[in-house]
Design an enzyme around this catalytic site. Structure first.
Site, PDB file in Angstrom:
ATOM      1  N   ASP A 124       5.087  44.663  18.464  1.00  8.30           N
ATOM      2  CA  ASP A 124       5.513  45.779  19.309  1.00  8.30           C
ATOM      3  C   ASP A 124       6.866  46.298  18.817  1.00  8.30           C
ATOM      4  O   ASP A 124       7.328  45.928  17.740  1.00  8.30           O
ATOM      5  CB  ASP A 124       5.608  45.316  20.774  1.00  8.30           C
ATOM      6  CG  ASP A 124       6.534  44.097  20.927  1.00  8.30           C
ATOM      7  OD1 ASP A 124       7.114  43.649  19.908  1.00  8.30           O
ATOM      8  OD2 ASP A 124       6.685  43.592  22.053  1.00  8.30           O
ATOM      9  N   HIS A 161      -2.400  41.593  14.853  1.00  2.00           N
ATOM     10  CA  HIS A 161      -2.042  42.426  16.009  1.00  2.00           C
ATOM     11  C   HIS A 161      -0.616  42.934  15.794  1.00  2.00           C
ATOM     12  O   HIS A 161       0.367  42.316  16.224  1.00  2.00           O
ATOM     13  CB  HIS A 161      -2.139  41.595  17.298  1.00  2.00           C
ATOM     14  CG  HIS A 161      -1.786  42.363  18.548  1.00  2.00           C
ATOM     15  ND1 HIS A 161      -2.741  42.976  19.331  1.00  2.00           N
ATOM     16  CD2 HIS A 161      -0.597  42.609  19.143  1.00  2.00           C
ATOM     17  CE1 HIS A 161      -2.145  43.560  20.364  1.00  2.00           C
ATOM     18  NE2 HIS A 161      -0.835  43.354  20.266  1.00  2.00           N
ATOM     19  N   ASP A 202     -10.250  36.280  14.062  1.00  2.00           N
ATOM     20  CA  ASP A 202      -9.380  37.284  13.448  1.00  2.00           C
ATOM     21  C   ASP A 202      -9.728  38.658  13.991  1.00  2.00           C
ATOM     22  O   ASP A 202     -10.536  39.381  13.423  1.00  2.00           O
ATOM     23  CB  ASP A 202      -9.551  37.214  11.924  1.00  2.00           C
ATOM     24  CG  ASP A 202      -8.634  38.176  11.184  1.00  2.00           C
ATOM     25  OD1 ASP A 202      -8.891  38.445   9.997  1.00  2.00           O
ATOM     26  OD2 ASP A 202      -7.672  38.676  11.793  1.00  2.00           O
ATOM     27  N   GLU A 209      -1.118  37.777  16.769  1.00  2.00           N
ATOM     28  CA  GLU A 209       0.182  38.475  16.765  1.00  2.00           C
ATOM     29  C   GLU A 209       1.261  37.590  16.158  1.00  2.00           C
ATOM     30  O   GLU A 209       1.408  36.430  16.523  1.00  2.00           O
ATOM     31  CB  GLU A 209       0.597  38.880  18.188  1.00  2.00           C
ATOM     32  CG  GLU A 209       1.858  39.739  18.190  1.00  2.00           C
ATOM     33  CD  GLU A 209       2.175  40.370  19.541  1.00  2.00           C
ATOM     34  OE1 GLU A 209       2.910  41.368  19.568  1.00  2.00           O
ATOM     35  OE2 GLU A 209       1.688  39.866  20.580  1.00  2.00           O
TER      36      GLU A 209
END
Length: 598
Positions: free
Chosen positions: A57, A390, A442, A451
């Protein structure tokens, strides 16, 4: 650089370049990233441009970022020779400085610390590149009225550790970091409170379990960086009230620093056994040994769990961050014990320094591919690794290819849900890793497993540098699929006519069960098989038939023939010596016989 621990160090450091926020330097190696968040803090009258995005993020969370810098700096200070020997010290110091330069900006006054930029909730509603960011960049600060002893204490530790890392290379910068570290520790100590009480929105993402450990941690690092007895006395005087000698823990992480404090203060005792504080330091050391025994599964039942494949398993979500930090700590403690020629006894047996390092190596090797899935959990390392990480930036085509902005929701539709792998390679990302049964899926939406985070990757730089210097190269995991000849030194070679096939063999097998686990109603056994050469001649090209093998195998190489395995290439079993391999499975043991040898 050939695949090995040194390659893993280099890749790990590249991950930090992928996480950079702000104006990127001209020598940026990760070319799919561009400048981003160039006005952070401006609307609130402060320059908070720079620092690191936390994970997949674009929030700059203060607590895990500070812990990341502490761990990078500890690695650079503790394993200076090892990192320099791999020609990675410049990259390591740059990774640290990208964080510390930001922290200096975030600490504009002695009792003010900007704790976060970006809002976790709104950031996570969007799937967009950092370069296109449209989400609010609200900044949150700590001050006397809104304290955060945990974050300020960790940030003091980060700057003190970084001052040690920079001391041989840039003394003026080192001194600047130390001055800020002292101010931050004083702020943390005088204005007590948890940072997530002052910034409630962070509770959903990085909640604090308390600040006592960070106060001890900050003081301990300041003592190490300054030699000032005042800081040591702080850790001694508060040892009981702050839990330093009462908390026996089984994890070391961005939130829980006790084990780190206990290991550092054990070194203080080893360096000066006649210290006036020896009685308290011994209690700290006893708790360091509790942590170590728990990791080694010799702690009378109060142990860290393991997967059937042997990986430490602490948490369902992003377990690898706990593995990397614990393994780093074990490698460091092993070094302290070796240097003082010490060993210790767990409730279930004696532990030598090399036992700790060997176990840390087993965890590092699991990360790099010696695991039941035969994949590396460090992206870009080895032959096989996750491709659906991710991570917003890695999963969307870069600005150089796709010049038009990718909108908040458009990113989910066009990129997040794509079945294909990510367009950008995020080298050195340590993903969350497998579940308690070594299973791994995955998939970009499986963020618990795919992540990567700053705090997971930071300990790897020191850990892999130490392993490279101690062992040279990682063990490769041998599973039951044939490998291509380039896959590893243990690849199968062309078949040669056997010099001998028969029953009068000079090979003896000693089969033992060295461990067992229960998982999902089934029991798994770790079988150790010792191959002994009882003859007077060396044995070459030994081939074995292994039947009834249902689990995973280490130490032998599969051949193209079914159930036939051989020793790694060039491995000779000398007269009267032995070679060992291991397999893990439930049910009865496998049946092993000699097919041929030279």
């Amino acid at each position: 650089m050939a695949a090995g621990y040194g390659d893993a160090v280099e890749k790990s450091l590249m991950f930090f370049e992928a996480q950079r926020s702000g104006k990127l330097p001209t020598d940026q190696r990760v070319k799919w990233r561009g400048d981003s968040a160039l006005r952070d803090g401006f609307s609130q009258g402060v320059d908070l441009v720079g620092g690191y995005y936390d994970a997949g993020d674009h929030v700059k969370f203060g607590l895990p970022m500070a812990f990341t810098i502490t761990m990078l700096a500890w690695g650079a200070a503790e394993f200076r020779k090892e990192i320099a020997g791999l020609n990675q010290m410049d990259h390591a110091l740059r990774a640290i400085r990208w964080g510390t330069d930001y922290i200096l900006k975030a600490h504009p006054q002695p009792d003010v610390l900007w704790a976060q930029v970006g809002d976790g909730n709104s950031d996570h509603y969007c799937w967009e590149r950092a370069e296109d960011m449209t989400t609010p960049r609200t900044a949150y600060k700590l001050d006397r009225e809104n304290p955060g002893s945990d974050l300020a204490g960790e940030t003091a530790a980060a700057l003190a550790a970084a001052s040690l890392a920079f001391r041989p290379y840039n003394s003026s910068y080192s001194n600047l970091l130390l001055a800020h570290a002292k101010q931050l520790f004083s702020f943390a100590d005088r204005f007590r409170g948890q940072y997530d009480d002052s910034i409630p929105s962070v509770q959903k993402f990085y909640p604090s379990s308390g600040y006592s450990d960070e106060l001890l941690w900050g003081a301990t690092w300041l003592y190490r960086a300054t030699g000032d007895q005042t800081y040591l006395k702080y850790a001694i005087d508060n040892a009981g009230s702050m839990g330093g000698i009462s908390w026996g823990v089984k994890e070391f992480s961005w939130d829980t620093k006790y084990a780190g404090v206990q290991v550092l203060l054990s070194k203080v005792l080893m360096d000066n056994p006649y210290s006036p504080y020896a009685s308290i330091l011994k209690q700290y050391q006893a708790k360091a040994e509790y942590f170590t025994c728990a990791c080694m599964q010799k702690n009378d039942g109060y142990n860290v769990n393991r997967t059937p494949g042997g990986l430490m398993y602490m948490h369902e979500w992003n377990n690898m961050q706990y593995v990397s930090s614990a393994s780093f700590l074990l490698a460091v403690y092993s070094g302290y014990l070796s240097a003082s020629k010490a060993k210790f006894t767990c409730p279930e047996g004696e532990v030598q320094p090399h036992d700790l390092l060997n176990f840390a190596k087993s965890q590092g090797d699991y990360i790099l591919g010696k695991n039941p899935k035969s994949i590396s959990y460090l992206v870009g390392y080895g032959q096989s690794y996750p491709t659906h990480v991710h991570h917003r930036g890695a999963s969307i085509a870069p600005v150089s290819v796709l010049q038009s902005p990718v909108g908040c929701v458009q990113g989910f539709d066009a990129w997040y849900h794509r079945p294909e792998g990510n367009p950008n390679m995020i080298y050195g990302a340590l993903v969350g890793g497998p579940d308690k049964n070594d299973g791994f899926y995955d998939d970009r939406s499986n963020y618990e497993q795919t992540e990567p985070t700053l705090s997971a990757c930071a300990p790897l730089v020191g850990l892999f540098s130490k392993l490279q210097s101690a062992y040279g190269a990682p063990d490769s995991y041998q599973d039951q699929r044939p490998r291509t000849p380039s896959a590893s030194p243990g690849s199968y070679s062309q078949k040669t006519p056997p010099a001998y096939t028969g029953s009068k063999s000079p090979v003896e097998f000693l089969h033992s069960i060295t461990n067992s686990w229960s998982h999902g109603g089934a029991t798994y056994f770790r079988h150790q098989v010792v191959i002994k050469n009882t003859s007077q001649k060396p044995i070459l090209d030994l081939k074995l038939r292994i039947e009834n093998l249902s689990g995973s195998l280490w130490g032998l190489t599969p051949t193209q023939e079914k159930n036939i395995y051989q020793l790694p290439q060039f491995q000779v079993v000398k007269p009267r010596s032995q070679y060992m391999f291991v397999y893990v499975q439930g049910g009865p043991q496998a049946k092993i016989s000699v097919v041929s040898y030279h």
